[in-house]
Design a protein around this motif. Structure first.
Motif, short mmCIF file in Angstrom:
data_model
loop_
_atom_site.label_atom_id
_atom_site.label_comp_id
_atom_site.label_asym_id
_atom_site.label_seq_id
_atom_site.Cartn_x
_atom_site.Cartn_y
_atom_site.Cartn_z
N UNK A 83 -14.36 -38.70 21.61
CA UNK A 83 -14.58 -37.40 21.00
C UNK A 83 -15.88 -36.79 21.51
N UNK A 84 -15.85 -35.49 21.75
CA UNK A 84 -17.03 -34.75 22.21
C UNK A 84 -17.23 -33.55 21.29
N UNK B 204 -16.22 -27.65 15.95
CA UNK B 204 -15.12 -27.89 16.87
C UNK B 204 -15.49 -29.12 17.69
N UNK B 205 -14.53 -30.03 17.79
CA UNK B 205 -14.71 -31.28 18.51
C UNK B 205 -13.50 -31.44 19.42
N UNK C 7 -7.66 -32.01 23.63
CA UNK C 7 -7.19 -31.64 22.29
C UNK C 7 -8.42 -31.20 21.51
N UNK C 8 -8.35 -30.03 20.92
CA UNK C 8 -9.47 -29.46 20.18
C UNK C 8 -9.20 -29.61 18.68
N UNK C 9 -10.17 -30.20 17.99
CA UNK C 9 -10.06 -30.45 16.56
C UNK C 9 -11.06 -29.61 15.79
N UNK C 10 -10.64 -29.14 14.66
CA UNK C 10 -11.49 -28.47 13.70
C UNK C 10 -11.99 -29.52 12.70
N UNK C 11 -13.28 -29.46 12.36
CA UNK C 11 -13.87 -30.44 11.46
C UNK C 11 -14.75 -29.72 10.45
#
Length: 115
Positions: free
Chosen positions: A45-46, A36-37, A91-95
């Motif tokens: 991005x974190x 999760x980023x 905003x939370x991204x799945x990677x």
């Protein structure tokens, strides 16, 4: 077609909880490390959390508050977020990342922590 679809974001008060989900399709989910980023407004991005087949890791900023988990039978990774703070707004991204380098990103889900 590879897809990562995040869900579960929304508006929550400080101290509240949310659970994000990321449903994967189009690749062998169990062979991928999942991350999760997040990206806060106006920032880069974190990285937040990662899970392999058996281990988890967390950024210091979320350690003890967030929990990452995965269900390989459902091709889904989760992020349980507790004790949310305004600075978690992002905003939370799945990677997804394979050990040999291929990776995929979801479209993101907005999390807003505000009273």
């Amino acid at each position: 077609e590879v897809q990562l679809v995040e869900s579960g974001g929304g508006l929550v008060q400080p101290g509240g909880s949310l659970r994000l989900s990321c449903a994967a399709s189009g690749f062998t989910f169990s062979n991928y490390y999942m991350n999760w980023v997040r990206q806060a407004p106006g920032k880069g991005l974190e990285w937040v959390a990662a899970i392999t087949t058996s281990t988890t890791n967390y950024a210091d900023s979320v350690k003890g508050r967030f929990t990452i988990s995965r269900d390989n039978a459902k091709n889904t990774v989760y992020l349980q977020m507790n004790s949310l703070k305004p600075e978690d707004t992002a905003v939370y991204y799945c990677h997804a990342r394979h050990v040999y380098g291929s990776d995929f990103w979801g479209q993101g889900t907005q999390v807003t922590v505000s009273s």
